[in-house]
Enzyme design. Structure first.
Site, PDB file in Angstrom:
ATOM      1  N   ARG A   1      14.762 -43.386   3.027  1.00 27.75           N
ATOM      2  CA  ARG A   1      14.331 -43.432   1.650  1.00 27.75           C
ATOM      3  C   ARG A   1      13.010 -44.179   1.487  1.00 27.75           C
ATOM      4  NH1 ARG A   1      19.960 -46.031  -0.333  1.00 27.75           N
ATOM      5  NH2 ARG A   1      21.348 -44.366   0.295  1.00 27.75           N
ATOM      6  N   GLY A   2      12.707 -45.031   2.484  1.00 22.52           N
ATOM      7  CA  GLY A   2      11.621 -46.001   2.345  1.00 22.52           C
ATOM      8  C   GLY A   2      10.263 -45.468   1.921  1.00 22.52           C
TER       9      GLY A   2
ATOM     10  N   GLU B   1       5.473 -42.416   6.565  1.00 24.82           N
ATOM     11  CA  GLU B   1       6.485 -43.456   6.760  1.00 24.82           C
ATOM     12  C   GLU B   1       6.017 -44.751   6.093  1.00 24.82           C
ATOM     13  OE1 GLU B   1       9.298 -44.350   6.954  1.00 24.82           O
ATOM     14  OE2 GLU B   1      10.070 -44.293   8.999  1.00 24.82           O
ATOM     15  N   ASP B   2       6.951 -45.542   5.613  1.00 22.65           N
ATOM     16  CA  ASP B   2       6.589 -46.810   4.981  1.00 22.65           C
ATOM     17  C   ASP B   2       6.235 -47.869   6.018  1.00 22.65           C
ATOM     18  OD1 ASP B   2       9.370 -46.300   5.417  1.00 22.65           O
ATOM     19  OD2 ASP B   2       9.826 -48.264   4.610  1.00 22.65           O
TER      20      ASP B   2
ATOM     21  N   ASP C   1       8.431 -50.341  12.884  1.00 22.34           N
ATOM     22  CA  ASP C   1       8.913 -51.637  13.363  1.00 22.34           C
ATOM     23  C   ASP C   1       9.189 -51.503  14.871  1.00 22.34           C
ATOM     24  OD1 ASP C   1      10.538 -53.956  13.783  1.00 22.34           O
ATOM     25  OD2 ASP C   1      11.060 -54.004  11.690  1.00 22.34           O
TER      26      ASP C   1
ATOM     27  N   LYS D   1       4.133 -53.074  12.298  1.00 19.46           N
ATOM     28  CA  LYS D   1       4.445 -54.389  12.890  1.00 19.46           C
ATOM     29  C   LYS D   1       4.409 -54.227  14.402  1.00 19.46           C
ATOM     30  CE  LYS D   1       8.108 -56.274   9.959  1.00 19.46           C
ATOM     31  NZ  LYS D   1       9.523 -56.685  10.031  1.00 19.46           N
TER      32      LYS D   1
ATOM     33  N   PHE E   1       9.849 -60.333   7.285  1.00 16.89           N
ATOM     34  CA  PHE E   1      10.778 -59.401   6.653  1.00 16.89           C
ATOM     35  C   PHE E   1      10.176 -58.978   5.325  1.00 16.89           C
ATOM     36  CE2 PHE E   1      14.332 -57.300   5.110  1.00 16.89           C
ATOM     37  CZ  PHE E   1      15.164 -57.052   6.180  1.00 16.89           C
ATOM     38  N   VAL E   2       9.700 -57.727   5.253  1.00 12.13           N
ATOM     39  CA  VAL E   2       8.996 -57.287   4.043  1.00 12.13           C
ATOM     40  C   VAL E   2       9.862 -56.379   3.171  1.00 12.13           C
ATOM     41  CG1 VAL E   2       6.662 -57.556   4.953  1.00 12.13           C
ATOM     42  CG2 VAL E   2       7.887 -55.408   5.323  1.00 12.13           C
TER      43      VAL E   2
ATOM     44  N   ASP F   1      13.381 -51.708   1.399  1.00  8.42           N
ATOM     45  CA  ASP F   1      14.540 -52.448   0.887  1.00  8.42           C
ATOM     46  C   ASP F   1      14.974 -53.593   1.788  1.00  8.42           C
ATOM     47  OD1 ASP F   1      15.573 -50.545   2.925  1.00  8.42           O
ATOM     48  OD2 ASP F   1      17.504 -51.429   2.366  1.00  8.42           O
TER      49      ASP F   1
ATOM     50  N   ARG G   1      13.453 -52.223  -3.571  1.00  8.24           N
ATOM     51  CA  ARG G   1      12.597 -51.053  -3.316  1.00  8.24           C
ATOM     52  C   ARG G   1      11.603 -50.819  -4.447  1.00  8.24           C
ATOM     53  NH1 ARG G   1      14.574 -47.895   1.093  1.00  8.24           N
ATOM     54  NH2 ARG G   1      16.838 -47.912   1.234  1.00  8.24           N
TER      55      ARG G   1
HETATM   56  C1  PRP Z   1      13.402 -48.456   7.812  1.00  4.93           C
HETATM   57  C2  PRP Z   1      11.970 -48.123   7.456  1.00  4.93           C
HETATM   58  C3  PRP Z   1      11.553 -47.183   8.568  1.00  4.93           C
HETATM   59  C4  PRP Z   1      12.317 -47.700   9.768  1.00  4.93           C
HETATM   60  C5  PRP Z   1      11.397 -48.498  10.644  1.00  4.93           C
HETATM   61  O1  PRP Z   1      14.242 -47.389   7.419  1.00  4.93           O
HETATM   62  O2  PRP Z   1      11.913 -47.462   6.213  1.00  4.93           O
HETATM   63  O3  PRP Z   1      11.957 -45.860   8.306  1.00  4.93           O
HETATM   64  O4  PRP Z   1      13.362 -48.555   9.228  1.00  4.93           O
HETATM   65  O5  PRP Z   1      12.100 -49.137  11.680  1.00  4.93           O
HETATM   66  P1  PRP Z   1      12.000 -48.778  13.227  1.00  4.93           P
HETATM   67  O6  PRP Z   1      10.548 -48.597  13.570  1.00  4.93           O
HETATM   68  O7  PRP Z   1      12.582 -49.999  13.874  1.00  4.93           O
HETATM   69  O8  PRP Z   1      12.801 -47.558  13.494  1.00  4.93           O
HETATM   70  P2  PRP Z   1      15.833 -47.548   7.257  1.00  4.93           P
HETATM   71  O9  PRP Z   1      16.509 -47.069   8.485  1.00  4.93           O
HETATM   72  O10 PRP Z   1      16.141 -48.935   6.780  1.00  4.93           O
HETATM   73  O11 PRP Z   1      16.187 -46.500   6.108  1.00  4.93           O
HETATM   74  P3  PRP Z   1      15.562 -46.472   4.627  1.00  4.93           P
HETATM   75  O12 PRP Z   1      14.180 -45.919   4.760  1.00  4.93           O
HETATM   76  O13 PRP Z   1      16.467 -45.561   3.883  1.00  4.93           O
HETATM   77  O14 PRP Z   1      15.578 -47.888   4.091  1.00  4.93           O
HETATM   78 MG    MG Z   2      16.029 -49.657   5.025  1.00 13.03          MG
HETATM   79 MN    MN Z   3      13.020 -45.664   6.476  1.00 10.54          MN
END
Ligand code: PRP
Ligand code: MG
Ligand code: MN
Length: 179
Positions: free
Chosen positions: A45-46, A101-102, A105, A133, A154-155, A161, A167
């Site tokens: 969703r991010g 992508e947001d 990580d 990051k 932690f952002v 979220d 969000r």
């Molecule tokens: C979060 C974020 C990225 C992903 C990054 O998504 O939005 O999509 O983690 O992390 P990574 O590089 O370690 O894979 P999340 O799985 O929390 O789902 P969301 O977007 O619905 O919050």
């Molecule tokens: Mg998430």
């Molecule tokens: Mn995500």
């Protein structure tokens, strides 16, 4: 588990994000200047806030599609196992595709999604992440364009979220625990 008390400190303002998106959209327009209709894929969703602002800056004919890949759920740690919860509506074979992508990580989410989409035979596949990051990376992956490189904080906000909270903040903030 009860939530530890925390406050959110502003890290990147809405204005700074908007300015960066203007620059990034110029680069994307150049890259896809010969594209008939670009497929912009947001990872739910991010990315929902970022993709909304980004596509409105693009002077290109775009189609918007979404894919939901989750690795974190409500956890703080990446599961390192990416599951596709919702697939694209449309096919991308022979198409030009931009994945939005947001944040990157560990890199697991982006790597998995790019691998999956590549296997479907797009003509051109590019990616953009608002935040990166690099110090947290566990698999080798880098978006073609990045909004901001950030330290290991932690952002939250602007789509991102913390256990499904924050969000809707219009800026990027960092979580500071107060206990
Ligand atoms: C979060 C974020 C990225 C992903 C990054 O998504 O939005 O999509 O983690 O992390 P990574 O590089 O370690 O894979 P999340 O799985 O929390 O789902 P969301 O977007 O619905 O919050
Ligand atoms: Mg998430
Ligand atoms: Mn995500």
């Amino acid at each position: 588990m009860p939530q530890r008390p925390y406050v959110v400190d502003k890290m990147i303002s809405a204005k700074a994000i908007a300015a960066r998106i203007e620059d990034l959209s110029d680069l994307i327009e150049k890259e896809f200047s010969d594209t008939d209709k670009l497929v912009v894929v947001g990872l739910l969703r991010g990315s929902f806030v970022f993709i909304a602002d980004l596509v409105r800056e693009l002077k290109l004919d775009v189609e918007v599609d979404f894919l939901e890949a989750s690795s974190y759920g409500n956890e703080l740690e990446s599961s390192r196992e990416v599951r596709i919860l919702k697939d694209l509506r449309g096919g991308i074979e022979g198409r030009d595709v931009l994945v939005v992508e947001d944040i990157i990580d560990t890199g697991f989410t982006m790597k998995h999604v790019l691998g999956l989409l590549k296997s479907r035979g797009p003509r051109k596949l590019r990616s953009i992440a608002l935040l990166d990051k690099p110090s947290r990376r566990e698999v080798q992956i880098k978006a073609d364009w990045t909004g901001f490189e950030i330290p290991d904080e932690f952002v939250v906000g602007y789509g991102i979220d913390f256990a499904q909270h924050n969000r809707n903040l219009p800026f990027i903030g960092k979580v500071r625990f107060t206990d």
